[in-house]
Design a protein around this motif. Structure first.
Motif, short mmCIF file in Angstrom:
data_model
loop_
_atom_site.label_atom_id
_atom_site.label_comp_id
_atom_site.label_asym_id
_atom_site.label_seq_id
_atom_site.Cartn_x
_atom_site.Cartn_y
_atom_site.Cartn_z
N SER A 81 29.26 43.24 35.74
CA SER A 81 29.72 41.89 35.43
C SER A 81 30.91 41.52 36.30
CB SER A 81 30.12 41.82 33.95
OG SER A 81 30.87 40.67 33.67
N ASN A 84 33.25 39.67 35.09
CA ASN A 84 34.26 39.33 34.10
C ASN A 84 35.61 39.88 34.57
OD1 ASN A 84 35.96 39.93 31.69
ND2 ASN A 84 34.24 39.01 30.61
N THR A 140 36.35 43.33 33.50
CA THR A 140 35.58 44.33 34.23
C THR A 140 36.21 44.59 35.59
OG1 THR A 140 33.56 43.60 33.11
CG2 THR A 140 33.30 44.93 35.09
N THR A 158 27.18 35.06 30.04
CA THR A 158 28.14 34.51 31.00
C THR A 158 28.36 33.01 30.77
OG1 THR A 158 26.33 34.12 32.57
CG2 THR A 158 27.55 36.20 32.77
#
Length: 698
Positions: free
Chosen positions: A105, A107, A110, A407
């Motif tokens: 990901s 993110n 992350t 997402t």
């Protein structure tokens, strides 16, 4: 060609001013001209706060990637930025042209974890005497890194994540300007296979122990349902007093004398001072009650002037006369029975400080109920906004946002029961955040994040510290986390949907809502500790029902019809005869009821009296395929009209009567298809057989 580092094979794919976030929705402020956006050339940090929507349960520090410590080295700094940039922009034309495809990901959290793994890798290389930069490493060095991790105390999941990062670096090599050991260290193997993590057949998430779950849910409901009205009334009273206070003490003497002349007015005192010789007045609160700002207390009472001494004397004389109260703001509180058996108010005195603590406790109690009974994740609960309860398919539901595994942050609904509606209303009432329901109660920290773990821990501590007044049971301090409640509720609704939870709320009402909310199937697996606890509870309920049948039978009432009912009546008659022979009483009858093997499974359409260990005559087992490991009758194949073990109770007859009328309506309807009419006729035959059985017995 300009290279910033001598080890670079080529320039970086991205220019220094290339935005890190592309192709993703930005927050409105980040779309303004000149607004800050993290860019590839930022070597110190990438701050995504104010750029990308941050989940409500994520701290601002987790939404910022810092290239610190080992990543301050220019080589590691550029390597980290290039890898993270590739992860964030996998659909970028230059990335697609290089054929780079990465797992994982984009993110910001992350990205933070990946940066941390690169730091630990550089640290490991320095500790083990390897070259400082990976341009002189080999694939064997990478494998050795993973081999050394168990000795460092890393968990299998942590090692798996490090393997994933190394495999991503290998896949990203065509898009990196810096050298990296060529090739996948573990070709053809997934990260899970490398770490030899066997596929888990059971979910590792534990349940909340019943010794903790019951008193915790009971306490949360008590604070929401019983104590919250007192707290919210006190909060409203304080807001009213602070709304328009006088800022000048001019005329205070006349105001004080007028206030003291009313015998219903009492001096507010600190509750803890009641244990001493002289109660201590709450001077700031007294000023609010007189209509002045609380800060005016020093101007009114401090100093040595005769006027101030006179005011102080008047107030202290009223205290000495007993005109005192600890409930000046709240008024009369709900009465409870305390552990010492005394009945009294649930709180010693709600002053301004206690009010803040109690509002925090109400927020934590509401969170406990929602996380405990809704099957929502921690992230989804934190995303709940004001006015969250809506009607979804004619049923109350919470409207929130799904975070995990998505997402695009889709909106979602979670069906709930009335207790959670009440809990959310209380949480919304104490929240100061303009949008969110679960937020810091302090006015200066409205936009902060309160971790779910902290709310659970704080609530347990608060309840245990105040149980001498509230009369609530002590909550054992055990390891509890929000996701454990999701697992516990899933297990309860799957394994024990007919049970009654500690709050006095029927679990079946909550189960009907909660089972409709999607959850991992493994969450519903049984738990040994809960199974023993609830089986004991179910056994107690079953005995109470059998005892009720026995008392009705001895009183001459009809308890059932059919062959199964006759066997139960015979057993009851034998117990009655034994009690008479022994000159026993009700206690003797209870003992015999517990020891006599009376097999009854209470059902909605009938009661089954078959012996589980030897279900002789059970029609449900005729020509049936018995599941492996199953003992006893098969409930779904029950034939109440034919089975010799069936017991039709008086409470079942209205259902059959209603069913008979419904089938007749279907049969007499000319528009009903033939196949549906045939089915209704078969159902009607079964229903009439049951009703006929009861009529013959009567």
């Amino acid at each position: 060609m300009i290279l910033s580092l001598p080890q670079q094979r080529c320039p970086s794919l991205f220019p220094h001013d290339e935005p890190v976030v592309q192709g993703r929705p930005l927050l409105p402020a980040a779309r303004e001209p000149g607004a800050y956006l993290p860019r590839f050339g930022d070597t110190t940090f990438w701050d995504f706060n104010g750029v990308l929507k941050r989940p409500a349960n994520v701290n601002a520090t987790d939404w910022k990637v810092n290239f610190s410590l080992e990543l301050e080295d220019p080589y590691w700094n550029l390597l980290a930025r290039e890898l993270l940039m590739l992860l964030c922009n996998q659909r970028h034309p230059v990335v697609l042209k290089r054929g780079v495809v990465l797992d994982g990901s984009a993110n910001p959290r992350t990205l933070n974890h990946i940066a941390s793994r690169l730091r630990t890798m550089a640290r490991w290389a320095h500790k083990n005497g390897l070259p400082p930069h990976p341009d002189r490493w080999t694939v064997e060095n990478l494998r050795q890194r993973i081999t050394d991790m168990p000795a460092e105390g890393s968990s299998p999941d942590s090692i798996k994540n490090h393997v994933s990062t190394l495999k991503n670096l290998a896949a990203a090599t065509p898009g990196l300007s810096l050298p990296w050991p060529e090739g996948d260290p573990w070709p053809g193997q997934s990260a899970r296979q490398v770490v030899e993590l066997a596929a888990k057949r059971t979910l590792a998430t534990p349940t909340v122990p019943p010794k903790t779950w019951f008193p915790l849910i009971r306490a949360a409901w008590a604070y929401i349902h019983d104590f919250a009205p007192d707290v919210l009334r006190t909060d409203g009273r304080l807001r009213q007093l602070r709304a328009a206070p006088r800022t000048s003490v001019v005329g205070i003497d006349e105001q004080l004398e007028e206030w003291l002349a009313d015998p219903s007015n009492k001096i507010p005192i600190h509750a803890e001072s009641l244990d001493g010789q002289t109660p201590e007045p709450q001077w700031a609160l007294l000023m609010l009650l007189l209509g002045y700002e609380s800060d005016c207390s020093s101007a009114m009472l401090s100093g040595g002037s005769p006027a101030r001494e006179r005011r102080r004397t008047l107030i202290l004389d009223a205290v000495a006369e007993g005109r005192i109260t600890t409930q000046a703001l709240s008024g009369e509180l709900v009465q409870v029975t305390r552990p010492d058996g005394i009945t009294g108010p649930w709180h010693p005195g709600i002053d301004t400080r206690a009010l803040f603590d109690l509002k925090t406790a109400l927020r934590d109690a509401a969170f406990t109920l929602v996380v405990g009974l809704s099957m929502m994740r921690d992230s989804e609960i934190h995303e709940i906004l004001r006015d969250p309860v809506v009607e979804h398919y004619s049923t109350p539901a919470i409207s929130s946002t799904k975070i995990k595994g998505t997402t695009d942050r889709p909106g979602k609904h979670w069906w709930i029961a009335e207790p959670l509606v009440e809990a959310l209303a209380v949480a919304e009432a104490v929240s100061l955040h303009p949008e969110r329901v679960f937020a810091p109660v302090h006015a200066n920290k409205q936009d902060g994040t309160v971790p779910g773990v902290s709310m659970l821990k704080a609530f347990v501590t608060f309840v245990n510290a105040n149980r001498a007044w509230t009369g609530l049971d002590e909550i054992p301090v055990t390891y509890i986390r929000p996701h454990m409640f999701r697992k516990t509720m899933a297990m309860l609704t799957d394994q024990f949907p007919g049970s009654e939870i500690a709050t006095g709320i029927q679990l079946k009402h909550l189960a009907t809502r909660a089972l409709a909310n999607a959850t991992t199937r493994g969450y519903a697996a049984s738990d040994k500790e809960w199974a023993k606890y609830l089986q004991d509870a179910l056994d107690s309920v079953k005995f109470r029902k059998i005892k009720d049948l026995y008392e009705r039978h001895t009183a001459g009432e009809e308890i059932g019809f059919g062959a199964g009912a006759e066997r139960v009546k015979d057993a009851f008659d034998q117990i009655t005869a034994t009690v008479k022979a022994r000159n026993g009483d009700a206690r003797t009858a209870d003992t015999l009821l517990r020891t006599t093997r009376i097999h009854i499974r209470f059902g909605m359409l009938n009661n089954c009296t078959a012996d589980h260990t030897n279900p002789v005559g059970a029609v449900c087992l005729e020509n049936a395929i018995i599941p492996e490991g199953h003992t006893g009758p098969l409930d779904e194949r029950c034939r109440p009209d034919r089975c010799a073990n069936s017991m039709i109770g008086p409470e079942h007859l209205p259902i059959y009567d209603s069913h008979q009328r419904k089938q007749l309506e279907i049969i007499n309807n000319p528009s009903i298809p033939t196949c549906r009419r045939d089915l209704a006729e078969r159902e009607l035959d079964i229903t009439r057989n049951v009703i006929s059985m009861a009529s013959e017995a009567q």
